[in-house]
Design a protein around this motif. Structure first.
Motif, PDB file in Angstrom:
ATOM      1  N   ASP A  82       4.506  -3.945   9.884  1.00  0.00           N
ATOM      2  CA  ASP A  82       3.345  -3.531   9.085  1.00  0.00           C
ATOM      3  C   ASP A  82       3.719  -3.586   7.599  1.00  0.00           C
ATOM      4  N   PRO A  83       3.575  -4.755   6.974  1.00  0.00           N
ATOM      5  CA  PRO A  83       3.963  -4.892   5.557  1.00  0.00           C
ATOM      6  C   PRO A  83       3.106  -4.069   4.609  1.00  0.00           C
ATOM      7  N   ASN A  84       1.921  -3.679   5.030  1.00  0.00           N
ATOM      8  CA  ASN A  84       1.099  -2.831   4.172  1.00  0.00           C
ATOM      9  C   ASN A  84       1.633  -1.394   4.134  1.00  0.00           C
ATOM     10  N   LEU A  85       2.080  -0.925   5.284  1.00  0.00           N
ATOM     11  CA  LEU A  85       2.608   0.433   5.372  1.00  0.00           C
ATOM     12  C   LEU A  85       4.035   0.518   4.826  1.00  0.00           C
ATOM     13  N   PHE A  86       4.777  -0.591   4.963  1.00  0.00           N
ATOM     14  CA  PHE A  86       6.168  -0.633   4.511  1.00  0.00           C
ATOM     15  C   PHE A  86       6.396  -1.880   3.646  1.00  0.00           C
ATOM     16  N   PRO A  87       5.827  -1.903   2.449  1.00  0.00           N
ATOM     17  CA  PRO A  87       6.064  -3.056   1.568  1.00  0.00           C
ATOM     18  C   PRO A  87       7.508  -3.070   1.092  1.00  0.00           C
ATOM     19  N   LYS A  88       8.044  -4.250   0.940  1.00  0.00           N
ATOM     20  CA  LYS A  88       9.397  -4.361   0.406  1.00  0.00           C
ATOM     21  C   LYS A  88       9.364  -4.088  -1.096  1.00  0.00           C
ATOM     22  N   PRO A  89      10.456  -3.549  -1.636  1.00  0.00           N
ATOM     23  CA  PRO A  89      10.503  -3.372  -3.091  1.00  0.00           C
ATOM     24  C   PRO A  89      10.242  -4.699  -3.781  1.00  0.00           C
ATOM     25  N   HIS A  90       9.525  -4.664  -4.890  1.00  0.00           N
ATOM     26  CA  HIS A  90       9.150  -5.902  -5.567  1.00  0.00           C
ATOM     27  C   HIS A  90      10.367  -6.718  -5.972  1.00  0.00           C
ATOM     28  N   THR A  91      11.421  -6.024  -6.416  1.00  0.00           N
ATOM     29  CA  THR A  91      12.599  -6.767  -6.859  1.00  0.00           C
ATOM     30  C   THR A  91      13.201  -7.546  -5.700  1.00  0.00           C
ATOM     31  N   ASN A  92      13.283  -6.931  -4.526  1.00  0.00           N
ATOM     32  CA  ASN A  92      13.806  -7.635  -3.359  1.00  0.00           C
ATOM     33  C   ASN A  92      12.895  -8.788  -2.976  1.00  0.00           C
ATOM     34  N   ALA A  93      11.594  -8.567  -3.068  1.00  0.00           N
ATOM     35  CA  ALA A  93      10.649  -9.621  -2.724  1.00  0.00           C
ATOM     36  C   ALA A  93      10.799 -10.815  -3.662  1.00  0.00           C
ATOM     37  N   TRP A  94      11.042 -10.558  -4.935  1.00  0.00           N
ATOM     38  CA  TRP A  94      11.238 -11.661  -5.887  1.00  0.00           C
ATOM     39  C   TRP A  94      12.526 -12.419  -5.585  1.00  0.00           C
ATOM     40  N   ASP A  95      13.587 -11.705  -5.257  1.00  0.00           N
ATOM     41  CA  ASP A  95      14.846 -12.373  -4.901  1.00  0.00           C
ATOM     42  C   ASP A  95      14.643 -13.262  -3.677  1.00  0.00           C
ATOM     43  N   GLU A  96      13.970 -12.734  -2.675  1.00  0.00           N
ATOM     44  CA  GLU A  96      13.755 -13.508  -1.461  1.00  0.00           C
ATOM     45  C   GLU A  96      12.855 -14.715  -1.728  1.00  0.00           C
ATOM     46  N   HIS A  97      11.814 -14.509  -2.530  1.00  0.00           N
ATOM     47  CA  HIS A  97      10.914 -15.620  -2.843  1.00  0.00           C
ATOM     48  C   HIS A  97      11.659 -16.711  -3.600  1.00  0.00           C
ATOM     49  N   LEU A  98      12.528 -16.308  -4.524  1.00  0.00           N
ATOM     50  CA  LEU A  98      13.310 -17.294  -5.272  1.00  0.00           C
ATOM     51  C   LEU A  98      14.235 -18.059  -4.333  1.00  0.00           C
ATOM     52  N   ASN A  99      14.915 -17.346  -3.438  1.00  0.00           N
ATOM     53  CA  ASN A  99      15.823 -18.014  -2.500  1.00  0.00           C
ATOM     54  C   ASN A  99      15.094 -19.044  -1.641  1.00  0.00           C
TER      55      ASN A  99
ATOM     56  N   MET B 220       0.855  -1.191   0.000  1.00  0.00           N
ATOM     57  CA  MET B 220       0.000   0.000   0.000  1.00  0.00           C
ATOM     58  C   MET B 220       0.887   1.235   0.000  1.00  0.00           C
ATOM     59  N   ASN B 221       0.724   2.114  -0.983  1.00  0.00           N
ATOM     60  CA  ASN B 221       1.467   3.360  -1.047  1.00  0.00           C
ATOM     61  C   ASN B 221       0.608   4.484  -0.480  1.00  0.00           C
ATOM     62  N   ILE B 222       0.989   4.982   0.693  1.00  0.00           N
ATOM     63  CA  ILE B 222       0.222   6.024   1.351  1.00  0.00           C
ATOM     64  C   ILE B 222       0.499   7.377   0.698  1.00  0.00           C
ATOM     65  N   ASN B 223      -0.546   8.107   0.400  1.00  0.00           N
ATOM     66  CA  ASN B 223      -0.410   9.502   0.004  1.00  0.00           C
ATOM     67  C   ASN B 223      -0.451  10.321   1.283  1.00  0.00           C
ATOM     68  N   TRP B 224       0.696  10.760   1.757  1.00  0.00           N
ATOM     69  CA  TRP B 224       0.756  11.390   3.057  1.00  0.00           C
ATOM     70  C   TRP B 224       0.098  12.762   3.077  1.00  0.00           C
ATOM     71  N   LYS B 225      -0.194  13.307   1.911  1.00  0.00           N
ATOM     72  CA  LYS B 225      -0.928  14.578   1.878  1.00  0.00           C
ATOM     73  C   LYS B 225      -2.376  14.401   2.324  1.00  0.00           C
ATOM     74  N   THR B 226      -2.886  13.188   2.171  1.00  0.00           N
ATOM     75  CA  THR B 226      -4.278  12.899   2.545  1.00  0.00           C
ATOM     76  C   THR B 226      -4.360  11.756   3.555  1.00  0.00           C
ATOM     77  N   ALA B 227      -3.254  11.426   4.206  1.00  0.00           N
ATOM     78  CA  ALA B 227      -3.227  10.287   5.133  1.00  0.00           C
ATOM     79  C   ALA B 227      -4.247  10.458   6.258  1.00  0.00           C
ATOM     80  N   THR B 228      -4.947   9.389   6.566  1.00  0.00           N
ATOM     81  CA  THR B 228      -5.952   9.419   7.625  1.00  0.00           C
ATOM     82  C   THR B 228      -5.302   9.335   9.002  1.00  0.00           C
TER      83      THR B 228
END
Length: 241
Positions: free
Chosen positions: A82-99, A1-9
């Motif tokens: 909080d993986p929704n607030l701080f998702p890992k970069p997709h490329t890193n996630a793919w490397d980790e999933h492959l490993n 989830m990419n938070i738009n901090w200008k409108t963050a709740t």
């Protein structure tokens, strides 16, 4: 989830506080210290930043600064909280999933004659999981499929993932039958060998198999352990001539 901090709740900002609190506890520091590092200055005396932060009423620009600082310095720890607030970069996630999920032994390398791409020449009766080839040497990938399905492939070089077309017309996915398959193929379904001409060094080839085309993960998505997809890995050393 990419938070738009200008409108963050308020809930977004309160969730950010929980992450900051967990990181502060783990690092034996304080949330206030994290805030000061994020803002680049000491907190103004007499302002109850901590109470505002805890309740989710901290100013949105300040929340954005805190989020950016945590993402830069404590991304893994924040992702664990909080993986929704701080998702890992997709490329890193793919490397980790492959490993964690790579299947070895069913993806192999098949060499082709330098003079004729129509003749397959195995280096030995049983091809090892890891291979060494030379620049300019044509080869295909051989995948042993237990079941029919759909496939996509990638080449990893210098840490970067590159889509590998599986058909000579540029198609990135292909339907496979059960049994041994040579990849990539030409439009007439004959093998279409790969030739690496420029980049020597270690390469990795990853071939994914899923029961349906839509089940193949996309590069802009974080793969999940629950995905019904096989990840086949082959390491290849490319030597200069």
């Amino acid at each position: 989830m990419n938070i738009n901090w200008k409108t963050a709740t308020k809930a977004d900002r309160a969730a950010l506080y929980l992450v900051a609190r967990a990181i502060a506890d783990a690092a034996n520091t304080s949330v206030e210290a994290i805030m000061e590092q994020a803002f680049g200055h000491e907190l103004v005396a007499g302002t109850d930043y901590l109470s505002n932060f805890r309740s989710g009423t901290i100013g949105r620009p300040k929340a954005k600064l805190i989020h950016a600082w945590i993402a830069e310095h404590h991304l893994s720890a924040a992702n664990a909280v909080d993986p929704n607030l701080f998702p890992k970069p997709h490329t890193n996630a793919w490397d980790e999933h492959l490993n964690q999920n790579a299947i070895s032994g069913r993806l192999k390398l098949v060499r082709f004659s330098q003079s004729s791409f129509g003749l397959v020449e195995r280096a030995r009766e049983t091809t090892a999981s890891d291979e060494t080839i030379k620049l300019g040497e044509p080869f295909c990938l051989q995948l042993s499929c237990v079941d029919a399905g759909y496939s996509a492939a990638f080449q990893i070089y210098a840490g970067k993932w590159h889509s590998l077309p599986l058909v000579s017309d540029g198609s990135l996915t292909i339907q496979l039958e059960a049994g041994d398959q040579l990849l990539p193929i030409a439009a007439d379904a004959k093998p279409d060998p790969i030739v690496e001409r420029h980049d020597a060094g270690p390469h990795k080839f990853v071939v994914l198999i899923a029961p349906e085309r839509d089940a193949l993960p996309k590069r802009d998505e974080v793969p999940s352990a629950s995905d019904n997809c096989e990840w086949h890995l082959l390491s290849v050393q490319v030597d200069a001539k």
